[in-house]
Design an enzyme around this catalytic site. Structure first.
Site, PDB file in Angstrom:
ATOM      1  N   LYS A 132       0.819  -1.223   0.000  1.00  0.00           N
ATOM      2  CA  LYS A 132       0.000   0.000   0.000  1.00  0.00           C
ATOM      3  C   LYS A 132       0.845   1.262   0.000  1.00  0.00           C
ATOM      4  O   LYS A 132       2.014   1.247   0.366  1.00  0.00           O
ATOM      5  CB  LYS A 132      -0.961  -0.037   1.187  1.00  0.00           C
ATOM      6  CG  LYS A 132      -2.069  -1.049   0.905  1.00  0.00           C
ATOM      7  CD  LYS A 132      -3.334  -0.791   1.625  1.00  0.00           C
ATOM      8  CE  LYS A 132      -4.401  -1.722   1.064  1.00  0.00           C
ATOM      9  NZ  LYS A 132      -5.444  -1.998   2.021  1.00  0.00           N
ATOM     10  N   ARG A 163      -3.869  -9.996   4.555  1.00  0.00           N
ATOM     11  CA  ARG A 163      -4.211 -10.068   3.126  1.00  0.00           C
ATOM     12  C   ARG A 163      -2.984  -9.583   2.362  1.00  0.00           C
ATOM     13  O   ARG A 163      -2.595  -8.422   2.483  1.00  0.00           O
ATOM     14  CB  ARG A 163      -5.428  -9.173   2.884  1.00  0.00           C
ATOM     15  CG  ARG A 163      -5.956  -9.175   1.472  1.00  0.00           C
ATOM     16  CD  ARG A 163      -7.168  -8.236   1.363  1.00  0.00           C
ATOM     17  NE  ARG A 163      -7.662  -8.192   0.000  1.00  0.00           N
ATOM     18  CZ  ARG A 163      -7.173  -7.392  -0.931  1.00  0.00           C
ATOM     19  NH1 ARG A 163      -6.188  -6.566  -0.668  1.00  0.00           N
ATOM     20  NH2 ARG A 163      -7.680  -7.428  -2.152  1.00  0.00           N
TER      21      ARG A 163
HETATM   22  N1  HH2 Z   1      -7.400  -3.549   0.256  1.00  0.00           N
HETATM   23  C1  HH2 Z   1      -7.644  -3.551  -1.060  1.00  0.00           C
HETATM   24  C2  HH2 Z   1      -8.718  -4.291  -1.583  1.00  0.00           C
HETATM   25  N2  HH2 Z   1      -9.501  -5.037  -0.773  1.00  0.00           N
HETATM   26  N3  HH2 Z   1     -10.039  -5.823   1.383  1.00  0.00           N
HETATM   27  C3  HH2 Z   1      -9.806  -5.836   2.703  1.00  0.00           C
HETATM   28  N4  HH2 Z   1     -10.576  -6.562   3.513  1.00  0.00           N
HETATM   29  N5  HH2 Z   1      -8.790  -5.107   3.264  1.00  0.00           N
HETATM   30  C4  HH2 Z   1      -7.953  -4.342   2.505  1.00  0.00           C
HETATM   31  O1  HH2 Z   1      -7.056  -3.683   3.073  1.00  0.00           O
HETATM   32  C5  HH2 Z   1      -8.182  -4.304   1.091  1.00  0.00           C
HETATM   33  C6  HH2 Z   1      -9.251  -5.065   0.561  1.00  0.00           C
HETATM   34  C7  HH2 Z   1      -6.775  -2.770  -1.975  1.00  0.00           C
HETATM   35  O2  HH2 Z   1      -5.699  -3.512  -2.401  1.00  0.00           O
HETATM   36  P1  HH2 Z   1      -5.602  -4.345  -3.778  1.00  0.00           P
HETATM   37  O3  HH2 Z   1      -6.653  -5.384  -3.859  1.00  0.00           O
HETATM   38  O4  HH2 Z   1      -4.217  -4.838  -3.890  1.00  0.00           O
HETATM   39  O5  HH2 Z   1      -5.797  -3.260  -4.910  1.00  0.00           O
HETATM   40  P2  HH2 Z   1      -7.034  -2.774  -5.789  1.00  0.00           P
HETATM   41  O6  HH2 Z   1      -8.143  -2.358  -4.880  1.00  0.00           O
HETATM   42  O7  HH2 Z   1      -6.479  -1.623  -6.596  1.00  0.00           O
HETATM   43  O8  HH2 Z   1      -7.471  -3.934  -6.648  1.00  0.00           O
END
Ligand code: HH2
Length: 259
Positions: free
Chosen positions: A203, A237
């Site tokens: 992040k 995660r």
């Molecule tokens: N962060 C992201 C997406 N989903 N779900 C939970 N429960 N907690 C989190 O911190 C979280 C999440 C964002 O990260 P990422 O999936 O890598 O990216 P993107 O939203 O751009 O697909």
């Protein structure tokens, strides 16, 4: 929890698993590396991301879910939309992960009658604008109160709190200081003793701390995951499953237990 984003625009792995077979291969590798849960996402929630329709999200998700559900670990689906939740549960998902905390009309109804696990996350605002000027008087108290309120809303709908995992939502309407305060106080966010999930992997807060771009934050992500576990996270995660597993094994050995 290993992250598989079937999106063109996710902040760190967007486009890498847009082809369903690439998404499946990624999930298989993560299971081999020791992931206990696979989290499939078909809509980016990065700051500034544009929403996609439920139909488009379902079209991206289903070809991957249909294969990944045969892996020997539960599959979580990361979605804010009740329609997608219903389709995911009908097609083999064991958990729904909602960054909007099941606040969309119909979201609690979409999951209440199933046996699925539920991840309830805190977000201030919505992805398009959430990082514009996040503000809290007491970030830890406000996030804890929100999460407890969502657990209560589920309990009122007849959902056992044992199905729920809460998550402070690192980077979702939060400055670096807000994120650090939440990480320090992670254990206190466990509303009514429910499990806590932490999502810090790659992040932007880690970019702010290290000065590195998303693709170069593996070491910082592993450190953050370990610090979250030390401060009470029951689930982390992550994108980098193998490296996180190694760190957890060292941590467990020092603690005198097994990862
Ligand atoms: N962060 C992201 C997406 N989903 N779900 C939970 N429960 N907690 C989190 O911190 C979280 C999440 C964002 O990260 P990422 O999936 O890598 O990216 P993107 O939203 O751009 O697909």
């Amino acid at each position: 929890m290993g992250i598989v984003n079937i999106t063109p625009d996710s902040f760190s792995d967007g486009g890498e698993a847009l082809d369903p077979l690439a998404g499946v291969a990624r999930a298989e590798t993560m299971v081999e590396q020791g992931a206990d849960i696979i989290d499939l996402g078909a809509e980016s929630t990065r700051p500034g991301a544009r929403p996609v329709s439920a139909a488009a999200e379902i079209d991206r998700l289903m070809p991957v879910l249909e294969r990944v559900r045969d892996l020997p670990v539960p599959v979580s689906v990361d979605t804010m939309k009740p329609q997608v939740m219903v389709e995911a549960l009908r097609n083999g998902a064991s958990m729904i992960n909602d960054v909007f905390g099941f606040r969309a009309p119909g979201a609690i109804d979409a999951v209440a009658s199933s046996e699925c696990g539920l991840c309830v996350m805190h977000m201030q605002g919505e992805p398009r604008t959430m990082q514009t000027a996040p503000h809290y008087d007491d970030v830890v108290g406000e996030v804890a109160a929100f999460l407890l309120g969502r657990v209560r809303a589920f309990e009122q709908a007849g959902v056992d709190a044992g199905r729920i995992v809460v998550d402070p939502g690192f980077g979702f309407g939060k400055t670096l200081d807000h994120n650090l305060a939440l990480l320090r106080a992670l254990r206190s966010l466990s509303a009514d003793g429910v499990a806590v999930l932490a999502g810090l992997s790659r992040k932007s807060m880690l970019g702010t701390i290290t000065g590195k771009p998303a693709g170069d934050r593996q070491a910082a992500s592993v450190a953050a995951a370990l610090l979250a576990i030390e401060r009470g996270a029951d689930l982390v995660r992550v994108h980098d499953v193998a490296a996180t597993r190694d760190a957890m094994a060292v941590y467990a050995a020092v603690q005198g237990s097994r990862a």
